[in-house]
Design an enzyme around this catalytic site. Sequence first.
Site, mmCIF file in Angstrom:
data_model
loop_
_atom_site.group_PDB
_atom_site.id
_atom_site.type_symbol
_atom_site.label_atom_id
_atom_site.label_comp_id
_atom_site.label_asym_id
_atom_site.label_seq_id
_atom_site.Cartn_x
_atom_site.Cartn_y
_atom_site.Cartn_z
ATOM 1 C CG ASP A 102 -0.908 4.534 8.089
ATOM 2 O OD1 ASP A 102 -1.991 5.158 8.055
ATOM 3 O OD2 ASP A 102 -0.849 3.304 8.028
ATOM 4 C CG ASP A 123 13.354 7.405 -2.165
ATOM 5 O OD1 ASP A 123 12.773 8.232 -2.891
ATOM 6 O OD2 ASP A 123 14.383 6.797 -2.527
ATOM 7 C CG ASP A 140 -2.119 2.117 3.136
ATOM 8 O OD1 ASP A 140 -2.431 2.710 4.184
ATOM 9 O OD2 ASP A 140 -2.276 0.895 2.974
ATOM 10 C CE LYS A 198 12.611 4.595 -5.676
ATOM 11 N NZ LYS A 198 13.525 5.519 -4.958
ATOM 12 C CE1 TYR A 245 -1.412 -1.972 -0.865
ATOM 13 C CE2 TYR A 245 -3.098 -0.389 -0.253
ATOM 14 C CZ TYR A 245 -1.840 -0.926 -0.077
ATOM 15 O OH TYR A 245 -1.019 -0.419 0.905
#
Length: 388
Positions: free
Chosen positions: A279, A251, A275, A218, A143
Site C-alpha cells: 500500500d 521498518d 500488505d 523483523k 491473518y
Amino acid sequence: MKAKIAILPGDGVGPEIVAEAVKVLDAVARRFGHDFEMMELPVGGAAYDTCGDCLPETTLAACQTADAILLGAVGGPKWDALPPEKRPERRALLGLRAKLGLFANLRPAKVWDALTEASPLKNGIVARGIDLLIVRELTGGAYFGEKRRAADGKSACDTTPYSEREILRVARVAFAAARTRGEGRAPARPCGEGRAPARPCREGRAPARPPKVTSVDKANVLETSRLWRETVTALHASEYSDVELEHMYVDNAAMQLVRDPSRFDVILTENMFGDILSDEASQITGSIGMLPSASLGDARGGLYEPIHGSAPDIAGKGIANPIATILSAAMMLRHSLGLAAEADAVDRAVSDTLAAGVRTQDIALGNDHAAVSTSEMGNAISGALLRT
C-alpha cells in the site's frame, strides 16, 4: 485459445471497475481471435445480501474449475457488524486464497512515464526510476493464525505462525521473478531524457541491472522472522546464488521505499508486512488506483484483483480508476493463460492512453487534464488496444 474466466465484481466500486476490465478482455479476444467464456458470480457483501454467505458454494466451485479469476473488491461498512468469520474480507477474500491454495501475491509498482508528476516524491527521486515487485506470502502469518479474546473482552492475542515449507515456496516465486525481471528489464538509473523508461533500454544504452531480492522481516524481534531469514538464506545459497540477496528490517524497508525506491527490484516478505508495504508502494507511484496484483498457487489458475478496496464512498459515481483492474487482467493473461503478447498489448494500450492525456479523477494533475469517467477510461484503453 479457449479459456474459462470467473468474474467476481463484488462490492463498492467493484462492479464498475470489473466491467471495464471485461471490456478490455473482450477487445483482446476480438483482436487475437480468442474465446473467453466469462462467468459472472456473486461474492462478498453482495453475495451475503442475496444468499447469506459471502462465498457461496456455487461461486467457489466455479472458481475451482476456472482457468483464472478476476475479482473487483469486497467489503464495506454495511457488513462490519457481521461476526468476524462471516465478514466479506475474511470469509470471501481470505477464504478464496485458502481454498484455492493461493500462497504468493505479486504486486508490481512502477511510475508510468506520463504520470511522473503524480508521485508525491521529489522529482530527483522519481527520475532514478521506480519499478519494483512485491512478492507477499498470502496464506500464513497473523491473518491466518489463531485468534483469541479474553472472556472480559479486555485483552486479545493473534498468533503469527510460519513453517519452513510456507517460506520456501513463496521465496522460490520471488527468486524466479527476479531472474525473469533481470532479462532485459529497465536499468536502475534513467536513460533517455532524464527519466526511467516504460520499456527496457536497448541499443547501446545502460545495461539492465542484475536481479536482486530484498527479503524483509523483523528478525531482531520475532522468532518467525528469524526462521524466515534462515530459510531464505539457505535457499539462496543452494538454488539461487546468481540472484543478489539482501535482508532488511521492515521498518527500514518502509523508510527506504520513500527515500530511494530505485534500490529495490523484488521485495519478498510475509503476509502482514507485504500488505502494508505494498500500500505504501502504491502511493509513491501516484495512485492506488494504478496497482494490480496476482495471487498464485501450485494449481491451475490464479486470482487477479486491484490492490485497492471497495471504496464505498465513491461507489456508483463513475469516478473510480479502472486501470488497476485492467492491469490485473493483463497479469492474468500473462501468468494464468500464457498469453504474453496479449498482456503486452494491454500494457501498451494503457501507456498510450495515459500518454494521450486521458485521466480519471485520481490521476488528473490539477487543471492540466480534465477527468474522464470510469467507463470512458475503459473505452479509451479498449480503443487503443484495437488500434495497435
